[in-house]
Each structure stands twice: as C-alpha cells, then as structure tokens.
Write a protein that holds these residues in place. Structure first.
Motif, PDB file in Angstrom:
ATOM      1  N   UNK A  31      30.330  50.174  58.768  1.00  0.00           N
ATOM      2  CA  UNK A  31      30.616  48.939  58.037  1.00  0.00           C
ATOM      3  C   UNK A  31      31.291  49.213  56.696  1.00  0.00           C
ATOM      4  N   UNK A  32      30.879  50.310  56.012  1.00  0.00           N
ATOM      5  CA  UNK A  32      31.427  50.575  54.686  1.00  0.00           C
ATOM      6  C   UNK A  32      32.893  51.004  54.727  1.00  0.00           C
ATOM      7  N   UNK A  33      33.416  51.265  55.948  1.00  0.00           N
ATOM      8  CA  UNK A  33      34.827  51.620  56.076  1.00  0.00           C
ATOM      9  C   UNK A  33      35.676  50.457  56.595  1.00  0.00           C
TER      10      UNK A  33
ATOM     11  N   UNK B 172      48.321  58.989  52.855  1.00  0.00           N
ATOM     12  CA  UNK B 172      46.993  58.444  52.646  1.00  0.00           C
ATOM     13  C   UNK B 172      46.000  59.548  52.304  1.00  0.00           C
ATOM     14  N   UNK B 173      45.009  59.203  51.468  1.00  0.00           N
ATOM     15  CA  UNK B 173      43.910  60.113  51.149  1.00  0.00           C
ATOM     16  C   UNK B 173      42.602  59.347  51.360  1.00  0.00           C
ATOM     17  N   UNK B 174      41.826  59.752  52.355  1.00  0.00           N
ATOM     18  CA  UNK B 174      40.573  59.063  52.697  1.00  0.00           C
ATOM     19  C   UNK B 174      40.793  57.565  52.913  1.00  0.00           C
ATOM     20  N   UNK B 175      41.899  57.237  53.540  1.00  0.00           N
ATOM     21  CA  UNK B 175      42.192  55.840  53.830  1.00  0.00           C
ATOM     22  C   UNK B 175      42.852  55.076  52.701  1.00  0.00           C
ATOM     23  N   UNK B 176      42.984  55.687  51.524  1.00  0.00           N
ATOM     24  CA  UNK B 176      43.621  55.024  50.378  1.00  0.00           C
ATOM     25  C   UNK B 176      45.129  55.222  50.481  1.00  0.00           C
ATOM     26  N   UNK B 177      45.875  54.142  50.463  1.00  0.00           N
ATOM     27  CA  UNK B 177      47.302  54.215  50.752  1.00  0.00           C
ATOM     28  C   UNK B 177      48.130  54.804  49.614  1.00  0.00           C
TER      29      UNK B 177
ATOM     30  N   UNK C 181      46.378  48.941  45.640  1.00  0.00           N
ATOM     31  CA  UNK C 181      46.928  50.267  45.911  1.00  0.00           C
ATOM     32  C   UNK C 181      46.032  51.075  46.850  1.00  0.00           C
ATOM     33  N   UNK C 182      44.778  50.674  46.963  1.00  0.00           N
ATOM     34  CA  UNK C 182      43.895  51.329  47.932  1.00  0.00           C
ATOM     35  C   UNK C 182      44.217  50.873  49.351  1.00  0.00           C
ATOM     36  N   UNK C 183      44.457  49.585  49.503  1.00  0.00           N
ATOM     37  CA  UNK C 183      44.782  49.048  50.839  1.00  0.00           C
ATOM     38  C   UNK C 183      45.543  47.753  50.670  1.00  0.00           C
ATOM     39  N   UNK C 184      46.850  47.775  50.980  1.00  0.00           N
ATOM     40  CA  UNK C 184      47.591  46.550  50.826  1.00  0.00           C
ATOM     41  C   UNK C 184      47.659  45.751  52.105  1.00  0.00           C
ATOM     42  N   UNK C 185      46.931  44.624  52.053  1.00  0.00           N
ATOM     43  CA  UNK C 185      47.020  43.585  53.067  1.00  0.00           C
ATOM     44  C   UNK C 185      47.506  42.327  52.348  1.00  0.00           C
ATOM     45  N   UNK C 186      47.698  41.251  53.081  1.00  0.00           N
ATOM     46  CA  UNK C 186      48.261  40.036  52.508  1.00  0.00           C
ATOM     47  C   UNK C 186      47.412  39.515  51.348  1.00  0.00           C
TER      48      UNK C 186
END
Length: 342
Positions: free
Chosen positions: A71-73, A114-119, A183-188
């Motif tokens: 869940x935390x991911x 990406x680093x650990x999922x961070x874009x 910057x960690x995850x760009x969604x809309x």
C-alpha cells in the motif's frame, strides 16, 4: 455520403494536429511499437515490470494476494503502461545515443532516470531543501519580529507588513511541497497542484511587492490594489485546472508576473537608502539569471540534472538571502517608526 467524408476529414485533421502537438519521443514509431509489445509481454528486453501482472488498481491478474504491491508504494500510481513507457524510453534513448542522436522529450518530459520510483530525484531533493530553507527563514522572521523587536502600545508589531510576510511564507512552503510531490511522480493531479501553487505564490509575491515598494499601509488601499491581481490569478488557476493546462500560456503568465515584480524591486532598490539594499540587488539579479534557466531548456545530464533542477539549486541561496532581507527590513521600518514617534 458527404457527411461521412466530412467526418473522415475532421478525423484526419485531428490526428494531424495530435501529431503536431505530440513530443518527438512519443511520435517515434519504434518507441510506440515497444510500448505496445511491452503491454502484451510485460518486458522490454531483459527488463520486466511487476506492474504488468496487476491492473491499475493493484488487483492481481494471475497471482496470489501476497504478490500485490504494498500500500505504501501504490500512491505513486505506477502501472503496466507507465512502466512500459519508462523502460521503452530508456531503451530507445540508448539506441539513439549509439548513433549520435540527442535526447528528445517523451510525453512532454525529458528522459529522466528513476530512483526508487522517484521520477526526478535531483529536482525533488532540491525542492525539499528549498522547503526547509523557506521554513527556516519564516521561523527566524517570526522569532525576530515577536521576540527581538519592540511592540506598539496596542501590543502589535511596528512593522506593517508582518502579516503579509506570514501569508507569503505559507504560499512559498505550499509551492515547495507540491514541487517535491510533482517531481517525485507526475500525474495529472500533482502537475495541476504544482502549477497552481507556483502561480499563487507568484501572484501574492507581486501583490506584496506593490504594497511594499509603494508603501501602501491603509487597509482600504491594500484591498483596492490586491483585488484585481487576486481576480486575475484566481481566473488563471481556474483556467488551468478546469479548462486546459496550457504550458505556453502558463509560462508567459508566470514570467510576466515574475518580471514585473523584479522591475518593481529593482527600481525601489535603486532609489532607497535601505541599509540592506545590496541583499535585494543580489536576489533581483540572481532571480533574473535563474529565470533564464527556465527559458533555456536542455536535456538532463546523465538522466538526472536538467535546467529546471539547476533553477531549483539557485533558488536555495537566494531564498536564504531573501528572508535575511525581510528580517532587516522589519528592523529598519521599526527603527524608523520609533524615531518618528519620538
């Protein structure tokens, strides 16, 4: 028959305009074919995505419950399509690099590692550091005004802009926070929140610049000055969120508001005898030079550091110096008003 031809013509025009507005990377047929194949197999070369075993909601397609993503991911909202686009982008860029071609944008973004999922790990880290500097500057200003400077007989600070700087700090920290998230995850959603918070900060900064430069103290006059700017900024934010997230228009609006307040501070610094005007000059000149990084865009070095990341880096020392100037300004105004009262 004529109606069918008209519909075909409109469809053809739509597809042409779609290609014109698409980034060079996503328009590449090799990249598109790679993404299509990856969605079927879940792999790009030797790189396979665990998200292709699940739906976008995290429900397993052909595996037991304990293989679901934690869940935390899940907040990052990675799914099969986004993973396929990422791995195909890297594979395609490797191919382009071997034949001497320069990096291109995919879906409006440069090819970041990406680093650990961070874009965008560098921009995210620098935004977080900027958030810490903003918080430190605001707390130091709060302590200085409330515990080191004298108060009026009615227990209020002599400095007339104290409340405005507190509001500015909230806007600034809010902007930095959403910059970290985006910057960690760009969604809309994160993209709209990042753009909206940045516009709100620039808008309030412009209001604050006008009030301080022209020494507007009367509350009614402050409302009259602020109202049209608040209306403009609010309308622009609603346009971005409810109608169209127009990057070109937003860039023009942000550069316009930023340039206008730089001009105001420059003229004021040139005519005032403020003891800390040199700090203001450094911030103004540094801010103008940093803005060039937003205009001159270049691909990320080794997939990590691009022009926007460098812009975030330059804002950190400027932010620290800016809050230093604000503290000095509060002391200067307090001293001036006490002398006038005597």
């Amino acid at each position: 028959m004529a109606r069918c031809r008209l519909l075909l013509f409109v469809a053809a025009l739509s597809s042409i305009f779609g290609l014109l507005h698409a980034s060079a990377g996503e328009a590449d047929p090799i990249y598109s074919a790679c993404v299509d194949q990856c969605e079927k197999t879940g792999c790009v070369g030797d790189e396979c995505s665990q998200h292709c075993n699940f739906t976008s909601g995290g429900i397993p397609i052909d595996g037991p419950w304990y293989l679901q993503e934690p869940l935390y991911l899940r907040w990052k909202q990675w799914d099969c399509l986004s993973d396929c686009r990422y791995h195909c982008m890297l594979a395609r860029e490797d191919e382009r690099k071997k034949v001497g071609l320069k990096p291109v944008k995919y879906h409006g973004k440069w090819p970041f590692q990406r680093v650990n999922g961070i874009q965008e790990p560098v921009s995210a880290a620098l935004s977080a550091l900027n958030l810490a500097v903003q918080f430190h500057g605001w707390v130091s200003f709060f302590i200085f005004v409330n515990y080191k400077l004298p108060f009026r007989p009615n227990k209020k600070p002599f400095y007339e802009y104290t409340g405005l700087w507190h509001i500015y700090a909230i806007f600034a920290m809010n902007s930095c926070f959403w910059s970290v998230v985006f910057h960690s995850r760009y969604v809309d959603l994160t993209e709209k929140l990042d753009c909206s918070s940045a516009v709100a900060l620039l808008g309030f900064s412009l209001i604050l610049a006008v009030l301080r430069v022209f020494n507007v103290i009367d509350e009614a006059a402050r409302v009259m000055v602020s109202a049209p700017l608040v209306a403009f900024v609010t309308t622009h934010i609603l346009y971005l969120n409810c109608y169209q997230l127009d990057y070109g228009l937003n860039m023009k609006v942000c550069l316009g508001m930023g340039t206008l307040q730089l001009i105001l501070w420059t003229v004021w610094a040139g005519g005032t005898r403020h003891p800390s005007r040199w700090k203001l000059w450094v911030v103004v000149i540094g801010g103008a030079l940093a803005a060039l990084l937003e205009i001159y865009d270049f691909p990320p070095y080794r997939g990590f550091v691009d022009a926007h990341a460098l812009w975030h880096a330059t804002t950190i020392p400027l932010t620290y110096l800016w809050w230093n100037f604000v503290r000095d300004d509060s002391e200067f105004r307090t001293t001036t008003l006490i002398k006038k009262a005597k």
